[in-house]
Design a protein around this motif. Structure first.
Motif, PDB file in Angstrom:
ATOM      1  N   HIS A  26      -2.762  49.875 -53.472  1.00  0.00           N
ATOM      2  CA  HIS A  26      -1.789  50.350 -52.421  1.00  0.00           C
ATOM      3  C   HIS A  26      -2.132  51.913 -52.605  1.00  0.00           C
ATOM      4  O   HIS A  26      -1.679  52.412 -53.736  1.00  0.00           O
ATOM      5  CB  HIS A  26      -0.482  50.079 -52.729  1.00  0.00           C
ATOM      6  CG  HIS A  26       0.380  50.176 -51.811  1.00  0.00           C
ATOM      7  ND1 HIS A  26       1.023  51.511 -51.677  1.00  0.00           N
ATOM      8  CD2 HIS A  26       1.253  49.440 -50.616  1.00  0.00           C
ATOM      9  CE1 HIS A  26       1.825  51.500 -50.558  1.00  0.00           C
ATOM     10  NE2 HIS A  26       1.977  50.342 -49.885  1.00  0.00           N
ATOM     11  N   ARG A  37     -10.695  48.585 -46.680  1.00  0.00           N
ATOM     12  CA  ARG A  37      -9.237  49.030 -46.210  1.00  0.00           C
ATOM     13  C   ARG A  37      -9.076  48.042 -44.855  1.00  0.00           C
ATOM     14  O   ARG A  37      -9.606  48.196 -43.835  1.00  0.00           O
ATOM     15  CB  ARG A  37      -9.237  50.434 -45.692  1.00  0.00           C
ATOM     16  CG  ARG A  37      -9.584  51.358 -46.975  1.00  0.00           C
ATOM     17  CD  ARG A  37      -9.791  52.718 -46.416  1.00  0.00           C
ATOM     18  NE  ARG A  37     -10.016  53.702 -47.721  1.00  0.00           N
ATOM     19  CZ  ARG A  37     -10.941  53.925 -48.209  1.00  0.00           C
ATOM     20  NH1 ARG A  37     -12.157  53.033 -48.269  1.00  0.00           N
ATOM     21  NH2 ARG A  37     -11.174  54.613 -49.319  1.00  0.00           N
ATOM     22  N   LEU A  38      -8.476  46.984 -45.000  1.00  0.00           N
ATOM     23  CA  LEU A  38      -8.068  45.866 -44.164  1.00  0.00           C
ATOM     24  C   LEU A  38      -6.675  45.974 -43.622  1.00  0.00           C
ATOM     25  O   LEU A  38      -5.880  46.327 -44.323  1.00  0.00           O
ATOM     26  CB  LEU A  38      -8.376  44.776 -44.639  1.00  0.00           C
ATOM     27  CG  LEU A  38      -9.745  44.337 -45.314  1.00  0.00           C
ATOM     28  CD1 LEU A  38     -10.007  43.252 -45.981  1.00  0.00           C
ATOM     29  CD2 LEU A  38     -10.922  44.398 -44.071  1.00  0.00           C
ATOM     30  N   PRO A  39      -6.439  45.469 -42.426  1.00  0.00           N
ATOM     31  CA  PRO A  39      -4.985  45.450 -41.836  1.00  0.00           C
ATOM     32  C   PRO A  39      -3.885  44.676 -42.849  1.00  0.00           C
ATOM     33  O   PRO A  39      -2.987  44.853 -42.905  1.00  0.00           O
ATOM     34  CB  PRO A  39      -5.271  44.411 -40.558  1.00  0.00           C
ATOM     35  CG  PRO A  39      -6.671  44.687 -40.143  1.00  0.00           C
ATOM     36  CD  PRO A  39      -7.303  44.785 -41.326  1.00  0.00           C
ATOM     37  N   GLU A  40      -4.750  43.731 -43.587  1.00  0.00           N
ATOM     38  CA  GLU A  40      -3.543  42.960 -44.403  1.00  0.00           C
ATOM     39  C   GLU A  40      -3.485  43.591 -45.732  1.00  0.00           C
ATOM     40  O   GLU A  40      -2.742  43.232 -46.660  1.00  0.00           O
ATOM     41  CB  GLU A  40      -4.059  41.562 -44.871  1.00  0.00           C
ATOM     42  CG  GLU A  40      -5.454  41.343 -45.478  1.00  0.00           C
ATOM     43  CD  GLU A  40      -6.759  41.423 -44.132  1.00  0.00           C
ATOM     44  OE1 GLU A  40      -7.583  40.737 -44.469  1.00  0.00           O
ATOM     45  OE2 GLU A  40      -6.177  41.799 -42.918  1.00  0.00           O
ATOM     46  N   GLY A  41      -4.226  44.532 -46.051  1.00  0.00           N
ATOM     47  CA  GLY A  41      -4.150  45.532 -47.359  1.00  0.00           C
ATOM     48  C   GLY A  41      -5.343  45.948 -47.891  1.00  0.00           C
ATOM     49  O   GLY A  41      -6.380  46.008 -47.140  1.00  0.00           O
ATOM     50  N   SER A  95      -8.472  45.955 -51.014  1.00  0.00           N
ATOM     51  CA  SER A  95      -9.248  45.184 -51.827  1.00  0.00           C
ATOM     52  C   SER A  95     -10.408  45.841 -52.195  1.00  0.00           C
ATOM     53  O   SER A  95     -10.843  46.629 -51.786  1.00  0.00           O
ATOM     54  CB  SER A  95      -9.522  43.863 -51.262  1.00  0.00           C
ATOM     55  OG  SER A  95     -10.593  43.827 -50.254  1.00  0.00           O
TER      56      SER A  95
END
Length: 300
Positions: free
Chosen positions: A21, A54-58, A60
């Motif tokens: 995050h 960097r994805l819409p859901e977070g 990783s």
């Protein structure tokens, strides 16, 4: 150009890798999110590889990011041990180790196996995490734990597995005459352990069964103890106080492995090695306990 493996950019990467995050990581290293992102981008340019998705859901880690995260964790542990040893007046272990595992072994096996080590080294900090079996590998991949204890082997290069012992799973029911015997208790809908056990025992996999869901292994034990159904549970968790018995006609156990797994590293701290040694020495006898002295034969 500075060495990217000893830089403020690496510090920024390590913070994002721990939190997954950018906002929380920026707060930790006292930077704005834009400055933090710039440091990560600079590090990726220096290493010529992508470290985060960097994805819409977070956020990783990429495979390269996971490798760099392992390096950071190893370097952090080595530095902490070195600084502790330089100022140490005795031989007590110091540092922090996190152990993640599934519900039937954490309270009953892992904690008692390590109790003497914790008492002998009061400045060491051991943290314990419980999670579902399917979620455990990701905790290791993302650096959220040092050890995973699981019945499922992590089949990925760079990870070690050592056998702690076997759980002997049996089908139990309440001793009460009024107990429900045609309902089988599992953790949740995706848990098909009862069906798998019945198939191994008598080949009844095609016969539909009625199921109910009771959170975790202790929920199942409580439910069966109250006569709410039958449950497949590890024998080492069953005590006379629960007033349980082997289900009629089911006197065989399904032995499943309990594996200690961790990232392969060129260097392990003394605390890391001591935890592994302690678990390997003490877990096996705890897994083999039979508090009710039931006569149970393993599947062949």
């Amino acid at each position: 150009m500075s060495n990217p493996l000893f830089s403020r950019q690496l510090e920024a990467f390590f913070a994002v890798g721990r939190h997954l995050h950018f906002g929380k990581a920026a707060d930790e290293v006292c930077l704005s999110q834009s400055a933090l992102s710039h440091r990560i981008s600079t590090l990726e340019e220096q290493l010529q590889t992508k470290l985060f998705l960097r994805l819409p859901e977070g956020v990783s880690l990429t495979q390269a990011g996971q490798r760099l995260m392992r390096f950071c964790l190893m370097a952090d542990a080595a530095e902490e041990e070195l600084l502790s040893d330089l100022g140490a007046t005795g031989k007590a272990l110091r540092g922090v180790i996190t152990i993640a595992g599934f519900s039937s072994v954490m309270r009953s096996v892992v904690l008692p196996a390590l109790t003497a080590l914790i008492h002998a080294n009061p400045e060491a900090r051991l943290h314990f995490i419980w999670d579902e079996v399917a979620a455990l590998p990701d905790l290791l991949f993302h650096g959220k734990t040092d050890f995973v204890i699981s019945p499922s082997l992590i089949e990925r290069p760079g990870y070690e597995a050592q056998l702690l012992g076997h759980e002997r799973n049996v089908l139990i029911e309440s001793q009460a005459a009024s107990a429900i015997r045609d309902v089988y208790l599992d953790h949740e809908q995706g848990d098909h352990f009862s069906e798998q056990f019945l198939h191994r025992h008598d080949g009844s996999s095609d016969k539909p069964i009625s199921r109910a869901y009771y959170m975790d292994i202790y929920g199942i034990l409580d439910g069966v103890s109250r006569g709410l159904g039958r449950g497949v549970v590890p024998l080492h968790l069953v005590t006379p106080a629960l007033q349980l018995k082997l289900a009629d006609g089911y006197d065989r156990a399904w032995a499943t492995p309990v594996l200690l797994q961790y990232q392969r590293q060129p260097y392990y701290t003394r605390l890391h090695q001591a935890v592994a040694d302690c678990l390997l020495a003490n877990a096996g006898p705890l897994l083999q306990q039979n508090h009710c002295d039931w006569t149970v034969h393993d599947f062949t």
